[in-house]
Design a protein around this motif. Structure first.
Motif, PDB file in Angstrom:
ATOM      1  N   TYR A   5       0.815  -1.161   0.009  1.00 31.41           N
ATOM      2  CA  TYR A   5       0.053   0.101   0.136  1.00 31.41           C
ATOM      3  C   TYR A   5       0.942   1.137   0.042  1.00 31.41           C
ATOM      4  O   TYR A   5       1.880   1.161   0.495  1.00 31.41           O
ATOM      5  CB  TYR A   5      -0.980  -0.043   1.075  1.00 31.41           C
ATOM      6  CG  TYR A   5      -0.402  -0.185   2.594  1.00 31.41           C
ATOM      7  CD1 TYR A   5      -0.089   1.223   3.320  1.00 31.41           C
ATOM      8  CD2 TYR A   5       0.100  -1.165   3.129  1.00 31.41           C
ATOM      9  CE1 TYR A   5       0.268   0.983   4.555  1.00 31.41           C
ATOM     10  CE2 TYR A   5       0.473  -1.255   4.415  1.00 31.41           C
ATOM     11  CZ  TYR A   5       0.744  -0.099   5.328  1.00 31.41           C
ATOM     12  OH  TYR A   5       1.152   0.045   6.529  1.00 31.41           O
TER      13      TYR A   5
ATOM     14  N   ILE B  19      -5.804   6.051  -0.346  1.00 32.63           N
ATOM     15  CA  ILE B  19      -4.536   5.303  -0.185  1.00 32.63           C
ATOM     16  C   ILE B  19      -4.459   4.028  -1.217  1.00 32.63           C
ATOM     17  O   ILE B  19      -5.589   3.784  -1.739  1.00 32.63           O
ATOM     18  CB  ILE B  19      -4.773   4.363   1.142  1.00 32.63           C
ATOM     19  CG1 ILE B  19      -3.319   3.582   1.315  1.00 32.63           C
ATOM     20  CG2 ILE B  19      -5.903   3.553   1.261  1.00 32.63           C
ATOM     21  CD1 ILE B  19      -3.467   3.068   2.764  1.00 32.63           C
TER      22      ILE B  19
ATOM     23  N   LEU C 105      -3.668   0.510  -2.877  1.00 32.23           N
ATOM     24  CA  LEU C 105      -3.590  -0.658  -2.710  1.00 32.23           C
ATOM     25  C   LEU C 105      -3.420  -1.779  -3.712  1.00 32.23           C
ATOM     26  O   LEU C 105      -4.462  -1.817  -4.547  1.00 32.23           O
ATOM     27  CB  LEU C 105      -4.872  -1.039  -1.484  1.00 32.23           C
ATOM     28  CG  LEU C 105      -4.846  -2.368  -0.926  1.00 32.23           C
ATOM     29  CD1 LEU C 105      -3.770  -2.605  -0.067  1.00 32.23           C
ATOM     30  CD2 LEU C 105      -6.073  -2.733  -0.441  1.00 32.23           C
ATOM     31  N   SER C 106      -2.518  -2.643  -3.656  1.00 32.68           N
ATOM     32  CA  SER C 106      -2.286  -3.590  -4.666  1.00 32.68           C
ATOM     33  C   SER C 106      -3.023  -4.637  -4.238  1.00 32.68           C
ATOM     34  O   SER C 106      -3.544  -5.012  -3.496  1.00 32.68           O
ATOM     35  CB  SER C 106      -0.928  -4.096  -4.641  1.00 32.68           C
ATOM     36  OG  SER C 106      -0.555  -4.917  -3.695  1.00 32.68           O
TER      37      SER C 106
ATOM     38  N   SER D 222      -8.082  -4.211   3.402  1.00 31.48           N
ATOM     39  CA  SER D 222      -9.076  -3.411   2.809  1.00 31.48           C
ATOM     40  C   SER D 222     -10.272  -3.062   3.759  1.00 31.48           C
ATOM     41  O   SER D 222     -10.747  -1.986   3.526  1.00 31.48           O
ATOM     42  CB  SER D 222      -9.474  -4.163   1.529  1.00 31.48           C
ATOM     43  OG  SER D 222     -10.558  -3.394   0.749  1.00 31.48           O
TER      44      SER D 222
ATOM     45  N   VAL E 225      -9.961   3.978  -1.068  1.00 32.79           N
ATOM     46  CA  VAL E 225      -9.052   2.782  -1.362  1.00 32.79           C
ATOM     47  C   VAL E 225      -8.920   2.724  -3.028  1.00 32.79           C
ATOM     48  O   VAL E 225      -9.782   2.590  -3.590  1.00 32.79           O
ATOM     49  CB  VAL E 225      -9.506   1.635  -0.796  1.00 32.79           C
ATOM     50  CG1 VAL E 225      -8.282   0.337  -1.173  1.00 32.79           C
ATOM     51  CG2 VAL E 225      -9.417   1.615   0.772  1.00 32.79           C
TER      52      VAL E 225
ATOM     53  N   ARG F  35      -7.433   0.889  -5.935  1.00 28.32           N
ATOM     54  CA  ARG F  35      -6.623  -0.529  -5.945  1.00 28.32           C
ATOM     55  C   ARG F  35      -5.985  -0.511  -7.364  1.00 28.32           C
ATOM     56  O   ARG F  35      -6.250   0.063  -8.449  1.00 28.32           O
ATOM     57  CB  ARG F  35      -7.835  -1.529  -6.078  1.00 28.32           C
ATOM     58  CG  ARG F  35      -8.774  -1.728  -4.983  1.00 28.32           C
ATOM     59  CD  ARG F  35      -7.882  -2.066  -3.708  1.00 28.32           C
ATOM     60  NE  ARG F  35      -7.206  -3.681  -3.917  1.00 28.32           N
ATOM     61  CZ  ARG F  35      -7.774  -4.587  -3.237  1.00 28.32           C
ATOM     62  NH1 ARG F  35      -8.902  -4.650  -2.923  1.00 28.32           N
ATOM     63  NH2 ARG F  35      -7.211  -5.839  -3.529  1.00 28.32           N
TER      64      ARG F  35
END
Length: 608
Positions: free
Chosen positions: A485, A500, A502-503, A554, A564, A566
C-alpha cells in the motif's frame, strides 16, 4: 510463560463493530450470563442510585500475524432501576430514600416505579481466571448500544478462552441515561417545601397552644388560623378553633345573663302633697303622644336574646368566610408549588449531562426532552392561573355583583399573564435545548473523527512495513507473496478526507542466482501507483494467507473512511529482473545498507 502487564483498553465506539474478515481463527468461548448491581457514579449529581444490569457474553479469538486477541461479544437483556431493599434517587447531590420520603409526604414509592434506564456506559474488567493460561486483566469500554468490543484483551496462542471472564467487582458505571424521572423530581422539590412548611406549622402551633393555655383566645385564634393556611389538611387547628368559638359564645351568653333588669321609671309621676291619711283624688295626666310605650320584662329579655342570636350568626358567617379564604390561600399555595415544579422540570430538561453514542440516539432523546418542555409549559400555565384565581378568592371581597365582576376580570388578566409567562419559559428552554443538541452533535462528530483517525493509527500498527527474504534466511521456497500500500502517513493521520493505493496479492519469485529481489527494488517498481511511501506487507509463504490479510487491510481501511484506490502489479522475476537485476540490486544494496544502518540506530529494522 510470560505474563502480560495490566493495561487499560479504551476502544472507540466506531471501531468496536469491526471484525477482520477471515483474519481470525473461529475459536469461541462458551456463552455466559451475568446479572450485576452497579452504583451511580459519584460525580453524577442526579439519577437512580443503583442500577441492575443483565445479559450474556462470549469471547472469540482473533489472530493477526504473531499477535492474538480476545474479542468480546456482549448483549444486554436487562437494564432496570434497582434499589436493594429501599429505592433511592440522587437529586442535586443529595440522596432521597423512599421510606424517608413516605414519612414526610405519605406517598410511598410513588415516582420510583416509573423510572426506566435507557442506556448505560461502563468499564468492564476482562479477567484471566487462570493467569498461568496466558492473558492480561484489561478494561473494555462498553455501552448498551454495542454488540462487540474489538481486541478487548491481548492473549497468547495457548489461552483457553473459557478461562476468560468479566469481573463484576472491578467493573463500574461511567454514565447512564434514564427517563420518566420528572414526576419523582417534582415530588422531591415539593418534599423540601413540605418539610419547611411542617417546621413552620409546628412552631406556630406551639405558640398558639401557649396563647390558648394563657386564655388569650384572640391571639390563639389568629395563630391557629395561620397554621391552617400552611397545612389546611390538619385537623388539630380546626378543633382548637371550634373550641375557641364555643368559648366566645359561652362568654357572651354569661355576660347577657348577668345584665340586671331595668327598674320602672317613676320620674314622670307628678309629686303629690302629703294628705295625712286623707285620700286624694287620682288625677290622670294627659299622655304624651310621642312617648314610647313601656316594655315589659319579657319583651326586654326577648330583645336581648335576638341580639345575641344576631351576633352569633354574624360570628358564624365570619368564621365560614375565614375558613373559605384559608382554603383558597391553601389552594393558591398548592398551585404555586405545582407551577414552580413545572418551571423547574422545564429547566432540568436537557442534554448536556448525558452521553450519546450516535446521532439517532441524540435525536430520540432531544424529541423526548422537547415533549417534556411542552407538557410542563402547559402544566405551568394551568397551575399559575389556578394559583392566581385562588389568591383572588382569598383576598377579595365577595357577595355583591360588583365584587363578582371585578374578581372575574382579575382572574382573566391573571390567566393571560400566566400563559405569556409559560410561553416565555417554554421558548427560552427550547432554545437552550437546541443549543445543547448542537453541542452534543459537535461532540459526536469530534468523537467520530477521533475514532476514524484512531482506526488509521491501528491500521498502521497492525500492518507495519514488512520485508522480503534475505539469503541469510536460507528459504528454500521458490516464491513468496506480498501486498503493498502507498500512503502519506502524516497526511492520513491529520486529514479525514484522504486516499490510499492498495495492490492485490503480488507473487515474488527468486532470481536466477537463487536470491529474492531486494525490497527497495520492488518498492521502486511500485512508486508510480500512488503518492507517498510504499509499504510492503509480508512476506507470506502462501497466497491464501496473503489474500486473507489483504482483505482484512481493505476492510479496516474502508471502515476508517479512506478512499482505497486498487491497482494490480505482477512481478515476473526471471524475465524482468534478469535484464536489469544486476543494476537494480547494486543500487539497492547500497541504499539498503544505508537504510539498515539507520534502522539499526532506531532499533526497528524491518519491524521485527
Amino acid at each position: 510463560m510470560k505474563k502480560l502487564p495490566l493495561k487499560i483498553c479504551t476502544v472507540s465506539f466506531f471501531l468496536l463493530f469491526f471484525v477482520l474478515n477471515g483474519a481470525a481463527q473461529n475459536e469461541k468461548s462458551s456463552v455466559k450470563n451475568f446479572l450485576w448491581t452497579l452504583k451511580l457514579p459519584a460525580e453524577m449529581q442526579r439519577g437512580p442510585m443503583q442500577v441492575g444490569i443483565g445479559g450474556s457474553f462470549y469471547f472469540e479469538r482473533e489472530t493477526i500475524g504473531a499477535k492474538h486477541y480476545a474479542n468480546l461479544y456482549i448483549s444486554f437483556s436487562k437494564m432496570n432501576f434497582l434499589g436493594i431493599g429501599i429505592p433511592a434517587y440522587k437529586y442535586n447531590g443529595k440522596a432521597y430514600l423512599a421510606n424517608e420520603m413516605n414519612v414526610i409526604d405519605g406517598l410511598g414509592t410513588s415516582g420510583f416505579e416509573q423510572l426506566q434506564i435507557t442506556s448505560v456506559k461502563m468499564q468492564i474488567q476482562v479477567l484471566a481466571a487462570q493467569p498461568n493460561a496466558g492473558g492480561s486483566n484489561s478494561f473494555a469500554l462498553v455501552n448498551s448500544a454495542m454488540g462487540s468490543v474489538h481486541h478487548a484483551a491481548e492473549i497468547t496462542k495457548d489461552t483457553n478462552l473459557d478461562h476468560l471472564d468479566l469481573m463484576w467487582a472491578g467493573s463500574y458505571l461511567q454514565d447512564l441515561n434514564w427517563t420518566n424521572s420528572s414526576g419523582l423530581e417534582g415530588r422531591i422539590s415539593n418534599l423540601e417545601k413540605l418539610k419547611q412548611n411542617k417546621a413552620d406549622y409546628k412552631n406556630i402551633i406551639e405558640n398558639a397552644d401557649n396563647a390558648y393555655s394563657r386564655k388569650n383566645l384572640e391571639e390563639a385564634r389568629m395563630l391557629y388560623q395561620k397554621a391552617l393556611t400552611i397545612l389546611p389538611s390538619e385537623n388539630y387547628p380546626k378543633t382548637q378553633l371550634a373550641k375557641i368559638e364555643n368559648a366566645f359564645k359561652e362568654k357572651q351568653k354569661n355576660e347577657s345573663a348577668k345584665t340586671p333588669e331595668k327598674p320602672l321609671d317613676n320620674s314622670d309621676r307628678t309629686a303629690q302633697p302629703a294628705t295625712f291619711g286623707i285620700q286624694q283624688p287620682v288625677i290622670k295626666q294627659p299622655r304624651d303622644q310621642n312617648q314610647a310605650p313601656r316594655q315589659s320584662n319579657a319583651e326586654i329579655a326577648a330583645a336581648q336574646m335576638a341580639e345575641i342570636k344576631r351576633k352569633q350568626e354574624q360570628a358564624k358567617r365570619i368564621e365560614t368566610d375565614l375558613v373559605q379564604k384559608a382554603g383558597s390561600l391553601s389552594q393558591s399555595f398548592t398551585y404555586a408549588n405545582a407551577a414552580s415544579a413545572s418551571s423547574q422540570a422545564m429547566q432540568e430538561a436537557g442534554l448536556s449531562d448525558k452521553f450519546f453514542n450516535s446521532v439517532e440516539e441524540l435525536n430520540a432523546e432531544y424529541s423526548r426532552q422537547m415533549q417534556i418542555i411542552e407538557e410542563e409549559s402547559n402544566n405551568y400555565a394551568a397551575s399559575k392561573a389556578a394559583s392566581v384565581s385562588s389568591y383572588i378568592d382569598a383576598s377579595s371581597g365577595t357577595g355583591t355583583q360588583y365584587d363578582h365582576a371585578i374578581n372575574s376580570s382579575m382572574k382573566a388578566i391573571g390567566g393571560l399573564f400566566s400563559q405569556i409567562k409559560a410561553e416565555k419559559e417554554e421558548r427560552e428552554n427550547k432554545e437552550r435545548l437546541r443549543a445543547e443538541r448542537e453541542a452534543q452533535l459537535a461532540a459526536i462528530e469530534s468523537r467520530r473523527k477521533a475514532a476514524v483517525l484512531g482506526m488509521r493509527t491501528k491500521l498502521f500498527e497492525l500492518f507495519p512495513d514488512g520485508k522480503l527474504p534475505l539469503e541469510s534466511h536460507h528459504l528454500k521456497q521458490q516464491q513468496v507473496y506480498i501486498f503493498a500500500y502507498i500512503a502519506d502517513k502524516d497526511f492520513l493521520l491529520a486529514q479525514e478526507n484522504a486516499a490510499i493505493a492498495l495492490s492485490g496479492v503480488i507473487p515474488i519469485e527468486k532470481l536466477d542466482d537463487g536470491s529474492f529481489p531486494y525490497k527497495p527494488a520492488v518498492a521502486s517498481s511500485l512508486k508510480k501507483f500512488g503518492t507517498g511511501k510504499v509499504y510492503i506487507s509480508g512476506y507470506y509463504l502462501n497466497a491464501e494467507d496473503a489474500q486473507k490479510m489483504l482483505d482484512a487491510f481493505s476492510n479496516l481501511a474502508s471502515k476508517s473512511s479512506l478512499q482505497v484506490n486498487r491497482f494490480s502489479f505482477q512481478q515476473t522475476a526471471k524475465k524482468n529482473a534478469a535484464a536489469n537485476s544486476q543494476q537494480q540490486n547494486a543500487s539497492a544494496i547500497s541504499k539498503q545498507s544505508a537504510e539498515r544502518r539507520e534502522n539499526e540506530k532506531k532499533g526497528d529494522f524491518w519491524n521485527d
